[in-house]
Motif scaffolding. Structure first.
Motif, short mmCIF file in Angstrom:
data_model
loop_
_atom_site.label_atom_id
_atom_site.label_comp_id
_atom_site.label_asym_id
_atom_site.label_seq_id
_atom_site.Cartn_x
_atom_site.Cartn_y
_atom_site.Cartn_z
N ASP A 52 8.12 9.63 -8.65
CA ASP A 52 8.59 10.67 -7.85
C ASP A 52 8.03 12.00 -9.67
O ASP A 52 7.64 12.59 -9.39
CB ASP A 52 9.43 11.24 -8.02
N LYS A 73 20.24 11.51 -7.78
CA LYS A 73 22.31 11.73 -7.80
C LYS A 73 22.81 12.89 -7.26
O LYS A 73 23.50 12.79 -7.85
CB LYS A 73 21.30 11.85 -9.02
N ASP A 91 7.64 15.62 -24.87
CA ASP A 91 8.34 14.39 -25.46
C ASP A 91 7.31 13.44 -25.50
O ASP A 91 7.44 12.71 -26.64
CB ASP A 91 8.74 14.54 -23.76
P1 TYM Z 1 15.74 11.48 -13.66
O1 TYM Z 1 16.23 11.93 -14.76
O2 TYM Z 1 15.45 12.77 -12.89
O3 TYM Z 1 15.13 10.30 -13.40
C1 TYM Z 1 15.11 8.99 -14.69
C2 TYM Z 1 13.90 8.38 -14.08
O4 TYM Z 1 14.60 7.11 -12.99
C3 TYM Z 1 13.13 7.28 -12.13
N1 TYM Z 1 13.73 7.92 -10.43
C4 TYM Z 1 13.38 7.01 -9.41
N2 TYM Z 1 12.92 5.66 -9.19
C5 TYM Z 1 13.00 5.12 -8.01
N3 TYM Z 1 13.31 5.55 -7.40
C6 TYM Z 1 14.49 6.06 -6.63
N4 TYM Z 1 14.75 7.42 -5.89
C7 TYM Z 1 14.67 7.07 -8.10
N5 TYM Z 1 15.29 8.90 -8.34
C8 TYM Z 1 14.67 8.56 -10.34
C9 TYM Z 1 12.39 8.93 -12.23
O5 TYM Z 1 10.86 8.55 -11.48
C10 TYM Z 1 12.25 8.82 -13.90
O6 TYM Z 1 12.15 7.81 -14.62
N6 TYM Z 1 11.42 14.15 -16.06
C11 TYM Z 1 12.55 12.71 -15.92
C12 TYM Z 1 12.57 12.77 -17.64
C13 TYM Z 1 12.44 12.66 -18.43
C14 TYM Z 1 10.76 12.10 -19.37
C15 TYM Z 1 10.51 12.73 -20.52
C16 TYM Z 1 11.01 11.03 -18.23
C17 TYM Z 1 12.14 13.04 -19.69
N7 TYM Z 1 11.83 13.69 -20.38
C18 TYM Z 1 9.30 12.02 -21.11
C19 TYM Z 1 9.34 10.42 -19.21
C20 TYM Z 1 8.55 10.70 -20.22
C21 TYM Z 1 13.29 12.41 -15.07
O7 TYM Z 1 12.93 12.01 -13.50
O8 TYM Z 1 14.28 12.33 -14.64
#
Ligand code: TYM
Length: 331
Positions: free
Chosen positions: A149, A198, A135
């Motif tokens: 994370d 989530k 990506d």
């Molecule tokens: P996802 O959907 O799990 O999380 C999306 C974003 O939310 C941030 N996040 C948080 N930040 C602070 N506190 C929390 N409790 C918390 N929970 C989630 C995550 O760090 C993320 O930034 N794998 C990625 C999605 C992805 C992506 C990419 C990101 C796919 N391709 C390329 C960057 C570049 C993800 O964690 O999604």
């Protein structure tokens, strides 16, 4: 000179939490003018755990509406659905041949998810970081704004970019994670040493962006706090620290300012103030999202334009990659 590129994405794998908002999406808004931004809906990542197809489709559109409702401007940045740009899968395959099973099996998220979904430890789950690297690298992104994370995954994208460049010559921009203080790790309201997620089984642990005012206030009222009664941020007080972080992230104040504001007050006052602040912030976003979802034609056009723009950029990089690795591309 060309603008630097920003890339990030969220999975449409459940209702988004205020952690997703504060750790990621909120930080993307201010970058739209200065950078060339690509923000994806990572539905290919989402299927590494079981998804109900109709729900996945619905959530994809809801996330597109949410992006715009939060303040992303489709005229300024490319908002698109990952699976609509085939180069993501193609580059993943090329990168797979330089990614080591050892390094992928050591990823924290792979280990956590393997434990949580022991009946479904699939190849996609292990390959998740390689798809994420694809990506980022497809768009030659310089910065990747994510929550704490995801740091490890951005680091593997860096490693793969450097490894590829060393082996085949300069091809990819080496990306850097952009982890802004404050919202980088929002914790569970029930177990404040754990990140808010989530997919937490306890509905009181996470505040969702779709929660109505009463629900938001009730969840904060039930938030687990710590012993003592002083409102200060410290390692011994993870519950209070988390509430202060959330409060400050939404209010735009420093922890010191918040501590002074709550000096002499009780935990109950803090919980109510955070609950009201969050509810106030979410209500305009929810209204805008609802309005946008009533115009599916518009959302479809936005996503098509985003995918077209992403496709053009991705095709350029992939063609370069194929040339470097010696894939026949015609005469
Ligand atoms: P996802 O959907 O799990 O999380 C999306 C974003 O939310 C941030 N996040 C948080 N930040 C602070 N506190 C929390 N409790 C918390 N929970 C989630 C995550 O760090 C993320 O930034 N794998 C990625 C999605 C992805 C992506 C990419 C990101 C796919 N391709 C390329 C960057 C570049 C993800 O964690 O999604």
């Amino acid at each position: 000179m060309d603008k630097k590129v920003i890339y990030s994405a969220v999975q449409p794998s459940g209702s988004l939490t205020i952690g997703n908002y504060l750790g990621a999406i909120r930080n993307w808004i201010g970058m739209q003018d200065e950078y060339d931004c690509f923000y994806a809906i990572a539905n290919m990542h989402a299927i590494t755990v079981k998804q109900e197809p109709s729900e996945l489709r619905r959530r994809t559109l809801e996330l597109a509406a949410l992006y715009i409702a939060c303040g992303l401007d489709p005229e300024k940045c490319a908002l698109y659905v990952q699976s609509q740009v085939p180069q993501h899968a193609e580059l993943t395959w090329a990168l797979n041949s330089i990614a080591y099973v050892g390094e992928l099996s050591r990823m924290t998220q792979f280990k956590d998810k393997s434990q949580k979904h022991a009946e479904n430890i699939n190849m996609g789950l292990m390959d998740y970081p390689v798809l994420m690297a694809a990506d980022i690298l497809l768009y030659q992104a310089q910065y990747v704004p994510v929550g704490a994370d995801q740091k490890q995954h951005v680091e593997i994208a860096r490693d793969l970019a450097i490894r590829f460049n060393n082996r085949y010559g300069d091809t990819f921009t080496v990306p850097e994670p952009l982890i802004l203080k404050g919202g980088a790790k929002i914790c569970s309201l029930q177990e404040p040493t754990k990140k808010m997620s989530k997919s937490d089984e306890n509905p009181n642990a996470s505040v969702f962006l779709t929660d109505d005012r009463d629900t938001v206030i009730r969840k904060f009222r039930r938030a687990v706090t710590d012993s003592g009664n002083e409102i200060v941020a410290s390692d011994e007080k993870p519950g209070v620290t988390n509430l202060l972080n959330i409060y400050c992230a939404f209010r735009g104040c420093t922890v010191g300012e918040a501590e002074r504001e709550f000096a002499g007050k009780g935990y109950g006052d803090l919980k109510l103030a955070v609950g009201e602040t969050v509810a106030d912030a979410l209500s305009p976003v929810q209204e805008a999202q609802k309005r946008l979802l009533s115009d599916k034609k518009y959302l479809g056009e936005v996503l098509q334009a985003g995918a077209d723009r992403a496709y053009r950029a991705a095709r350029r990089t992939l063609s370069k990659v194929y040339r470097k690795i010696g894939f026949y591309q015609g005469e």
